[in-house]
Design a protein around this motif. Structure first.
Motif, PDB file in Angstrom:
ATOM      1  N   VAL A  67       1.166  -1.263  -0.057  1.00 61.37           N
ATOM      2  CA  VAL A  67      -0.097   0.230  -0.415  1.00 61.37           C
ATOM      3  C   VAL A  67       1.248   1.147   0.116  1.00 61.37           C
ATOM      4  O   VAL A  67       1.834   1.236   0.269  1.00 61.37           O
ATOM      5  N   ALA A  68       0.918   2.172  -0.585  1.00 61.56           N
ATOM      6  CA  ALA A  68       1.069   3.202  -0.897  1.00 61.56           C
ATOM      7  C   ALA A  68       1.435   4.005   0.790  1.00 61.56           C
ATOM      8  O   ALA A  68      -0.047   4.450   1.181  1.00 61.56           O
ATOM      9  N   ILE A 111      -3.977   0.445   6.535  1.00 59.97           N
ATOM     10  CA  ILE A 111      -5.315  -0.210   6.548  1.00 59.97           C
ATOM     11  C   ILE A 111      -4.650  -1.693   7.387  1.00 59.97           C
ATOM     12  O   ILE A 111      -5.647  -1.957   8.983  1.00 59.97           O
TER      13      ILE A 111
HETATM   14  O1  C5P Z   1       4.844  -0.424   7.264  1.00 57.71           O
HETATM   15  P1  C5P Z   1       4.795  -1.228   6.143  1.00 57.71           P
HETATM   16  O2  C5P Z   1       3.573  -1.186   5.034  1.00 57.71           O
HETATM   17  O3  C5P Z   1       6.185  -1.701   5.688  1.00 57.71           O
HETATM   18  O4  C5P Z   1       4.317  -2.533   6.948  1.00 57.71           O
HETATM   19  C1  C5P Z   1       3.543  -3.551   5.872  1.00 57.71           C
HETATM   20  C2  C5P Z   1       2.359  -4.412   6.121  1.00 57.71           C
HETATM   21  O5  C5P Z   1       1.704  -3.296   6.009  1.00 57.71           O
HETATM   22  C3  C5P Z   1       1.579  -5.252   4.616  1.00 57.71           C
HETATM   23  O6  C5P Z   1       1.546  -6.172   5.663  1.00 57.71           O
HETATM   24  C4  C5P Z   1       1.222  -3.919   4.649  1.00 57.71           C
HETATM   25  O7  C5P Z   1       0.503  -5.003   3.627  1.00 57.71           O
HETATM   26  C5  C5P Z   1       0.284  -3.729   5.419  1.00 57.71           C
HETATM   27  N1  C5P Z   1      -0.085  -1.663   5.203  1.00 57.71           N
HETATM   28  C6  C5P Z   1      -1.842  -1.404   4.862  1.00 57.71           C
HETATM   29  N2  C5P Z   1      -1.495  -0.379   5.199  1.00 57.71           N
HETATM   30  C7  C5P Z   1      -0.521   0.378   4.841  1.00 57.71           C
HETATM   31  C8  C5P Z   1       0.784   0.690   4.683  1.00 57.71           C
HETATM   32  C9  C5P Z   1       1.011  -1.051   5.074  1.00 57.71           C
HETATM   33  O8  C5P Z   1      -1.985  -2.905   5.312  1.00 57.71           O
HETATM   34  N3  C5P Z   1      -0.863   1.369   4.661  1.00 57.71           N
END
Ligand code: C5P
Length: 398
Positions: free
Chosen positions: A277-278, A307
């Motif tokens: 996710v961005a 998320i």
């Molecule tokens: O903090 P980071 O982005 O590295 O964490 C990665 C994990 O968090 C992944 O499992 C990703 O799918 C989830 N994630 C998310 N929403 C975001 C950023 C990451 O669900 N905005």
């Protein structure tokens, strides 16, 4: 982990030109370490001869109800005893009809009726034969009888027409058998996943995204289905085919992904955030294409919601799994994510080991420490992750 080694399969071959694919399938199974017994019908033998199957499987082929090679003369009973599965491929319209009505007038139909193992059929026929109400009626009956129907696929047909009715290709049937062999450790469970990148638009044609292929998330969705789960997959913009039986929701942006996730969250037992996710999106999206102008240009970004962290923080949070793709210090960052986001499990990998590729090297981080897995293709890793998380769920319930 080879699911085929030491297993025995009975392959039934009825009269269709797709029988040549079954010759290849028998080879794939034998190469994977399985024992293969081929039962050829009279019509089947007109397409591929018994000698071909015998050479490929290393076993003589079975063709007659009156074959006396089995001591008690009951090949129709004995052949399915101890088999992992009986797969009829190709299965003609006539064969499906006879099976649906319990006819038993040759070795293969008798074997199906007297079987002591699961039965799968891979239909192969002209599209009109497949779409004919009589065939469709028979298929409904076969499903109700607990018989698995593999395919058929849509494409060019031997008769020159185009449509549904082609038998699946040998590697696809091999994959289906592989899926069928997986332990049903998530039977009755519901799993929600996110996968792929997100795309954060800047204007009608441009946006911020990343090079996540979605392959790991899709492989996990498939592995969850194989393990018996009901799976919903929220997918960012990727061109991958939807795994069989997966309910897919396509989204583009992080905000859309969050909304689709929260909407589908009630009743889920597991949430797996695989999507890249961005972290940020442009503060505003231009209605028209941004024009080139002299000099530098600043882009103002605002943070996207996390998320996974949001789901894991809920009182009714399901078992939550996150991914950590890092360029360095994997253990430190993965552990920080597991604790910081209150996750049950983090799947960590170094970006250089997996991004965009079909293989990966991963480590599972849980409350009791790090569990490195051997490098493998993403489908195999997905199965191992599923086995691990199912065992953890079981343990946390106990
Ligand atoms: O903090 P980071 O982005 O590295 O964490 C990665 C994990 O968090 C992944 O499992 C990703 O799918 C989830 N994630 C998310 N929403 C975001 C950023 C990451 O669900 N905005």
């Amino acid at each position: 982990m080879n699911a085929f080694r030491g297993k025995r399969f009975v392959l039934g071959v009825t009269g269709g030109v797709a029988a040549y694919k079954t010759a290849e399938l028998s080879r794939l199974l034998a190469k994977a370490g399985a024992e293969v017994d081929v039962v050829l019908t009279e019509a089947g033998s007109r397409f591929v001869g018994a000698v071909t199957f015998q050479a490929l499987t290393g076993h003589p082929v079975w063709q007659s109800l009156w074959d006396d090679r089995i001591g008690n003369g009951m090949a129709h009973i004995e052949l399915s005893r101890g088999a992992a599965a009986l797969l009829v491929a190709p299965a003609t319209a006539d064969f499906l009809a006879r099976l649906a009505h319990g006819l038993a007038d040759d070795l293969l139909t008798t074997l199906c009726l007297a079987r002591d193992c699961p039965l799968l059929v891979a239909p192969a026929m002209n599209r009109q034969m497949w779409e004919n109400p009589a065939t469709q009626r028979n298929v409904v009956q076969l499903r109700a009888d607990g018989i698995s129907i593999l395919g058929p696929a849509t494409g060019e047909q031997a008769c020159g027409e185009y449509g549904i009715g082609r038998m699946l290709e040998a590697p696809e049937l091999f994959d289906e058998l592989h899926a069928f062999l997986q332990p049903k450790v998530l039977a009755g469970k519901r799993v929600l996943l996110t996968a792929g990148p997100t795309f954060e638009p800047l204007d009608p044609v441009r946006g911020l995204t990343n090079s996540s292929s979605g392959k790991m998330g899709f492989a996990l969705a498939r592995a969850c289905v194989e393990a018996g789960a009901e799976v919903t997959l929220v997918a960012g913009p990727v061109t991958l085919a939807t795994p069989h039986s997966v309910c897919r929701i396509d989204v583009r942006t992080a905000l859309q992904m969050r909304e689709a996730t929260l909407q589908n969250l009630p009743g889920q037992d597991v949430f797996i955030g695989v999507a890249a996710v961005a972290d940020y999106r442009p503060r505003s999206v231009e209605a028209h294409k941004i024009k080139k102008s002299a000099g530098p240009r600043a882009l103002e970004l605002v943070a996207n919601p996390d998320i996974l962290a949001e789901v894991a923080a809920r009182n009714d949070a399901p078992f939550c799994v996150g991914f950590a793709a890092e360029s360095q210090d994997l253990e430190k960052h993965a552990e920080a994510k597991r604790i910081g986001k209150k996750l049950d499990l983090v799947v960590g990998n170094l970006i250089q080991d997996g991004l965009g590729s079909d293989t990966n090297r991963i480590t599972l981080f849980a409350a009791d420490g790090a569990h490195p897995l051997l490098p493998a293709d993403k489908a195999e890793l997905a199965r191992q992750i599923v086995a691990f998380l199912a065992a953890r769920m079981e343990k946390s319930r106990a």
